[in-house]
Design a protein around this motif. Sequence first.
Motif, short mmCIF file in Angstrom:
data_model
loop_
_atom_site.label_atom_id
_atom_site.label_comp_id
_atom_site.label_asym_id
_atom_site.label_seq_id
_atom_site.Cartn_x
_atom_site.Cartn_y
_atom_site.Cartn_z
N LEU A 220 138.10 -31.37 -75.12
CA LEU A 220 137.70 -31.65 -76.52
C LEU A 220 135.53 -31.16 -75.84
CD1 LEU A 220 137.11 -33.27 -79.05
CD2 LEU A 220 137.50 -35.13 -77.59
N ALA A 221 135.03 -31.97 -74.47
CA ALA A 221 134.25 -31.78 -74.27
C ALA A 221 133.14 -30.25 -74.39
CB ALA A 221 133.75 -31.94 -72.90
N ARG A 222 134.47 -29.08 -74.19
CA ARG A 222 134.17 -27.85 -74.20
C ARG A 222 133.44 -27.27 -75.27
NH1 ARG A 222 134.34 -25.41 -68.92
NH2 ARG A 222 135.64 -26.56 -67.57
N LEU A 223 134.54 -27.99 -75.97
CA LEU A 223 134.68 -27.69 -77.70
C LEU A 223 133.48 -28.05 -78.22
CD1 LEU A 223 136.13 -26.65 -80.34
CD2 LEU A 223 137.42 -28.63 -80.56
N LEU A 224 133.23 -28.97 -78.18
CA LEU A 224 132.36 -29.98 -79.01
C LEU A 224 130.99 -29.12 -77.98
CD1 LEU A 224 132.51 -33.42 -78.73
CD2 LEU A 224 133.44 -31.88 -80.33
N ARG A 225 130.41 -28.64 -76.95
CA ARG A 225 129.58 -27.99 -76.02
C ARG A 225 129.22 -26.48 -76.34
NH1 ARG A 225 126.75 -29.72 -72.46
NH2 ARG A 225 125.55 -27.57 -71.79
N ARG A 226 130.57 -26.02 -76.95
CA ARG A 226 130.43 -25.05 -78.26
C ARG A 226 129.63 -25.29 -79.32
NH1 ARG A 226 133.98 -22.30 -80.50
NH2 ARG A 226 135.97 -23.02 -81.06
N TRP A 227 130.20 -25.76 -80.12
CA TRP A 227 129.99 -26.00 -81.25
C TRP A 227 128.25 -26.48 -81.27
CZ3 TRP A 227 133.31 -30.96 -83.54
CH2 TRP A 227 134.81 -29.56 -83.99
N TRP A 228 127.85 -27.29 -80.18
CA TRP A 228 126.18 -27.22 -80.01
C TRP A 228 125.28 -25.95 -80.04
CZ3 TRP A 228 123.01 -27.19 -75.63
CH2 TRP A 228 121.78 -27.83 -75.95
N GLU A 229 125.77 -25.73 -78.43
CA GLU A 229 125.65 -24.36 -78.77
C GLU A 229 125.43 -23.35 -79.37
OE1 GLU A 229 127.70 -22.57 -74.94
OE2 GLU A 229 126.63 -24.44 -73.60
N GLU A 230 126.38 -23.15 -80.36
CA GLU A 230 126.45 -21.93 -81.17
C GLU A 230 126.10 -21.96 -82.48
OE1 GLU A 230 130.60 -21.13 -81.90
OE2 GLU A 230 130.24 -20.01 -79.66
N TYR B 42 129.23 -36.67 -73.82
CA TYR B 42 130.07 -36.22 -74.80
C TYR B 42 130.09 -35.11 -74.75
CZ TYR B 42 130.12 -40.47 -76.47
OH TYR B 42 130.59 -42.29 -77.39
N LEU B 43 129.09 -34.46 -74.70
CA LEU B 43 128.90 -32.59 -73.74
C LEU B 43 129.29 -31.98 -72.70
CD1 LEU B 43 126.08 -31.72 -76.69
CD2 LEU B 43 128.29 -32.45 -77.21
N ASN B 44 129.39 -32.69 -71.81
CA ASN B 44 129.51 -32.19 -70.10
C ASN B 44 131.35 -32.62 -69.77
OD1 ASN B 44 129.36 -31.78 -67.78
ND2 ASN B 44 128.42 -33.75 -67.83
N PRO B 45 131.77 -31.27 -69.96
CA PRO B 45 133.76 -31.27 -69.80
C PRO B 45 133.51 -32.12 -68.18
CG PRO B 45 132.96 -29.35 -69.93
CD PRO B 45 131.75 -30.19 -70.40
N GLU B 46 133.09 -31.78 -67.57
CA GLU B 46 133.00 -32.72 -65.69
C GLU B 46 132.82 -34.52 -65.98
OE1 GLU B 46 133.81 -30.99 -63.31
OE2 GLU B 46 133.34 -29.07 -64.61
N HIS B 47 132.48 -34.71 -67.12
CA HIS B 47 131.92 -36.13 -67.07
C HIS B 47 132.86 -36.99 -67.82
CE1 HIS B 47 129.95 -39.89 -67.57
NE2 HIS B 47 129.10 -39.95 -67.54
N ALA B 48 133.63 -38.64 -67.71
CA ALA B 48 134.68 -39.04 -67.74
C ALA B 48 134.64 -39.38 -69.75
CB ALA B 48 135.39 -39.72 -66.42
N SER B 49 133.25 -39.31 -70.12
CA SER B 49 133.23 -40.21 -71.01
C SER B 49 133.74 -38.95 -72.22
CB SER B 49 131.65 -40.69 -71.76
OG SER B 49 131.15 -41.49 -71.00
N THR B 50 134.03 -39.52 -73.76
CA THR B 50 135.57 -38.61 -74.30
C THR B 50 134.57 -39.47 -75.55
OG1 THR B 50 137.21 -38.14 -72.60
CG2 THR B 50 137.22 -37.88 -75.64
N ALA B 51 133.92 -38.39 -76.79
CA ALA B 51 133.13 -38.70 -78.22
C ALA B 51 134.32 -39.56 -78.71
CB ALA B 51 132.62 -37.58 -78.43
#
Length: 348
Positions: free
Chosen positions: A18-28, A57-66
Amino acid sequence: MAHGPEAQERGQRPGERLARLLRRWWEEAGSTSGGTRPTQQALASKLGVDQTTLSRYLNPEHASTAPPRVVEALHAHLRAPAAELERARELCRAVREKNSGHAPVGDGPRPTGPANAPGGTGALAGTGATGGRDAPGRPGRSRWVRPTMVAAAVVLAFVAGAVVRDQYAPRPRTAADGVAADAVPASGAPLKWPLLKKQKEDQFTPGRALQHLLRAHGYEVRADGFFGDETEDAVMDFQRRNNLPSDGKVGEDTWPELVVPLGRGADGHAVLALQELLHNTGQGGTEVSGEFTAATAGDLRYFQRRHGLRPNGRADVDTWLALLVFQRPSAGAPVHQGPTSPQPSTPA
């Protein structure tokens, strides 16, 4: 062998995906429309969360989930592909199921022990390929495996029984109206109504909520967060009218009389109080409009689930109590609550 994105994600946790997907949304963001990508600071402000929380939320290495509401808001603000919203929702559901101990099928095998154990990959591998005999070089292994499993099962049964008991144990109710006197969160410790009284300092969201509730009861006070003479006079009059000690202090006697039950379709100052409290719990931005919308109900259900309350999407006494207790510190209050900042629109 498949080497596409789906194959690469099979070994990842739902929260990481989920974090990787959200980060991709932000980066794109902005790349397809020709616009500019918003900074995380600007995006966090729109979502009603602080920048540190959004970064997690945008960090795949962090335990927090949006949470689901933040995911949907990110999808809208970043104009992400429409087809990916449902995928993000599914990942949110998978994270919740995994956190509750019921990981959905397809999240990959759960590790059960050393990968190099003879006869398999888990702690019980020694009972596999060798027909239940101890693996060479590891004598007596079966002597402790079974007792350990039995002991673990006993502990799990005890914990599960305690959880079920706490979940379904009746809550204390007042003799007058049958409403729970104190909310009982998931921790089992009863909550206590906060005490507000006259002082010079800005009392931020709780103070504004108090003033909105007073306005809902017909008192013309400013909803600015400052508990001054005007607010104290209104509180004392309200207390006298409701046969309460008229000391001008709002605590365990006055709050339960002041809050009102709310649900879908309600509007006015009581709804403003509810939305401001909900906005300031740190779970993300709740629109402060004075109208109890489907989005308000959704945010409220999420809050109720987080704090061990019945997720009915309605503001009852227990929910009001929890909202007042689980407020962010004053230093982290939304900008619109500052003493010189514009106030949110209020009904006439």
